[in-house]
Design an enzyme around this catalytic site. Structure first.
Site, PDB file in Angstrom:
ATOM      1  N   GLU A 194       0.647  -1.314   0.050  1.00  0.00           N
ATOM      2  CA  GLU A 194      -0.109   0.091   0.053  1.00  0.00           C
ATOM      3  C   GLU A 194       0.831   1.305   0.036  1.00  0.00           C
ATOM      4  O   GLU A 194       1.680   1.176   0.736  1.00  0.00           O
ATOM      5  CB  GLU A 194      -1.032   0.009   1.405  1.00  0.00           C
ATOM      6  CG  GLU A 194      -2.402   0.464   0.857  1.00  0.00           C
ATOM      7  CD  GLU A 194      -3.124  -0.169  -0.227  1.00  0.00           C
ATOM      8  OE1 GLU A 194      -3.335   0.128  -1.150  1.00  0.00           O
ATOM      9  OE2 GLU A 194      -3.408  -1.608   0.174  1.00  0.00           O
ATOM     10  N   HIS A 195       0.435   2.160  -0.896  1.00  0.00           N
ATOM     11  CA  HIS A 195       1.161   3.370  -1.110  1.00  0.00           C
ATOM     12  C   HIS A 195       2.555   3.026  -1.643  1.00  0.00           C
ATOM     13  O   HIS A 195       3.485   3.960  -1.281  1.00  0.00           O
ATOM     14  CB  HIS A 195       1.275   4.356   0.227  1.00  0.00           C
ATOM     15  CG  HIS A 195      -0.234   4.726   0.402  1.00  0.00           C
ATOM     16  ND1 HIS A 195      -0.468   6.027   0.083  1.00  0.00           N
ATOM     17  CD2 HIS A 195      -1.010   4.452   1.327  1.00  0.00           C
ATOM     18  CE1 HIS A 195      -1.856   6.285   0.402  1.00  0.00           C
ATOM     19  NE2 HIS A 195      -2.195   5.459   1.335  1.00  0.00           N
ATOM     20  N   ASP A 229      -4.986  -0.994 -10.543  1.00  0.00           N
ATOM     21  CA  ASP A 229      -6.509  -1.485 -10.629  1.00  0.00           C
ATOM     22  C   ASP A 229      -6.743  -1.885 -12.032  1.00  0.00           C
ATOM     23  O   ASP A 229      -7.327  -2.984 -12.309  1.00  0.00           O
ATOM     24  CB  ASP A 229      -7.223  -0.264 -10.257  1.00  0.00           C
ATOM     25  CG  ASP A 229      -7.119   0.317  -8.971  1.00  0.00           C
ATOM     26  OD1 ASP A 229      -6.195  -0.169  -8.389  1.00  0.00           O
ATOM     27  OD2 ASP A 229      -7.807   1.377  -8.632  1.00  0.00           O
TER      28      ASP A 229
HETATM   29 MG    MG Z   1     -11.775   3.568  -8.662  1.00  0.00          MG
END
Ligand code: MG
Ligand code: ADP
Length: 389
Positions: A37-38, A176
């Site tokens: 994360e990050h 994503d």
């Molecule tokens: Mg989104």
């Protein structure tokens, strides 16, 4: 709803709306980041998995020339997009993810045919599970199916990312769209955000599952704090004399401690540690060493809470409950996932204990916060697919 049931449902909705069966059906999943994360904007690693929640589109050649008509079966709203010229931003707002993906094909010289489309997504909207990437990648997959012009999945992911940047105004990283386009059933995806190299990490042990716990809160600190964190990481890299924190070691950071503020030091400590944890967790998953993977998840959460300071009370409550249930109760590890300040936690659990764990987290979370959490499990799902076409 399984993907099969969902696509049958959207096909039926298509038939109801347009009076004929669809010629193409495509799907693209949402995702959860298991660890890392990050790290993306620090050139590090992320380890997401596609979840069994999808955007699905059913389509046929369109009745109106030069037009793509898309009926959102949940919100009962239709977006009408003029594809006879270069597609631009427009209304309704959600159509911009679709417009952006279509524009990506136009930019590659693909002529977009008239289409009638019905769609539905089971990815919760705005919950940090990337309903936006699912929508973009689903659209791109539909255009591939309808035109026969398939593109490399990495190029498809980049096209979808550009749609999010240019049409939705969200300066997201590559995670994503990569996992939604490249996911494989029974695998996580170890993604090197510097080189964009990907590696599938098998995770098909039926004895474990991932539980996603939506805190149902979203604190409005998000974007300002995000910009601050990025600037702090850049400052740390500058002081360390490296291009990005990916190139720094824990020792190096320790030696430079006196040259930076405590805040910048702690931000860097999270990032450098998290990149290591992500690589080690991927190794643990390959070896089905679940207790070890779980420890990395807890360590990730602690660093995000204490060093990076992007957690919040509700996320911490969930992780505390998970730690209370513990190994004996079937929880290996738990952490916040996504940018922070709300959204979801992800827990690695024994499959046989899912029901009991879900009940316990729901009850205790409600008692401690007064909020109803939404909890569901998923195994690693496949990335974008053409179901019919
Ligand atoms: Mg989104
Ligand atoms: P996340 O990607 O984490 O779900 P985002 O804010 O990036 O959160 O994206 C959510 C937005 O995506 C919604 O506000 C909406 O505009 C759009 N969207 C995604 N799926 C759908 C859908 N099924 N119907 C309408 N809009 C959707």
């Amino acid at each position: 709803m399984t993907l099969q049931e969902l696509s049958a449902h959207v096909a039926a909705e298509f038939k109801k709306t347009y009076g004929r069966p669809p010629r193409w059906i495509v799907a693209a999943p949402g995702r959860v980041n298991v660890i890392g994360e990050h790290t993306d904007y620090n050139d590090g690693f992320v380890l997401p998995m596609a979840i069994e929640y999808y955007a699905v589109m059913a389509a046929d050649a369109g009745a109106t020339p030069g037009t793509v008509a898309i009926y959102d079966t949940q919100f009962k709203e239709t977006a009408t997009i003029d594809v006879s010229a270069a597609v631009t931003k427009g209304q309704p707002k959600w159509s911009n993810y679709i417009r952006g993906a279509i524009a990506g094909f136009q930019n590659r010289g693909v002529k977009i045919p008239a289409l009638d489309v019905a769609f539905m997504s089971t990815v919760p909207l705005g919950g940090g599970l990337s309903s936006s990437a699912a929508l973009e990648v689903c659209t791109a997959t539909l255009i591939e199916a309808a035109t026969g012009k398939t593109i490399d999945p990495i190029e498809k992911a980049l096209l979808a990312q550009k749609a999010e940047h240019d049409f939705a105004g969200v300066p997201c990283g590559i995670m994503d769209q990569f996992i939604s386009a490249l996911g494989r059933e029974g695998h996580l995806l170890l993604l090197d955000c510097r080189t964009r190299k990907t590696e599938l990490v098998p995770m098909s042990d039926p004895a474990v599952a991932l539980l996603i716990i939506n805190t149902n809160v979203k604190h409005e600190l998000g974007s300002g704090e995000y910009a601050k964190r990025r600037a702090e990481c850049e400052e740390a890299a500058r002081i360390l004399g490296v291009a990005s924190l990916r190139d720094a070691t824990p020792d190096q950071l320790e030696r430079a401690k006196s040259k930076m503020t405590d805040v910048v030091f702690r931000r860097a400590r999270h990032v450098i540690g998290e990149i290591e944890r992500t690589v080690h967790a991927a190794e643990g998953i390959r070896q089905s060493n679940w207790p070890t993977v779980g420890q990395f998840m807890y360590a990730s959460h602690a660093a995000l809470r204490d060093d990076y300071e992007v957690s919040c009370k509700e996320l911490d409550v969930v992780v505390d409950i998970a730690e209370d249930i513990g190994f004996k109760g079937g929880v290996y590890g738990c952490r916040m996932t996504g940018g922070g300040f709300g959204g979801c936690c992800v827990a690695l659990v024994k499959a046989e204990a899912i029901e009991a764990i879900t009940k316990k987290i729901a009850t205790d979370y409600k008692a401690k916060t007064g909020i109803d959490a939404v909890i569901f499990s998923s195994r690693p799902a496949a990335g974008a697919t053409i179901i019919k076409g």
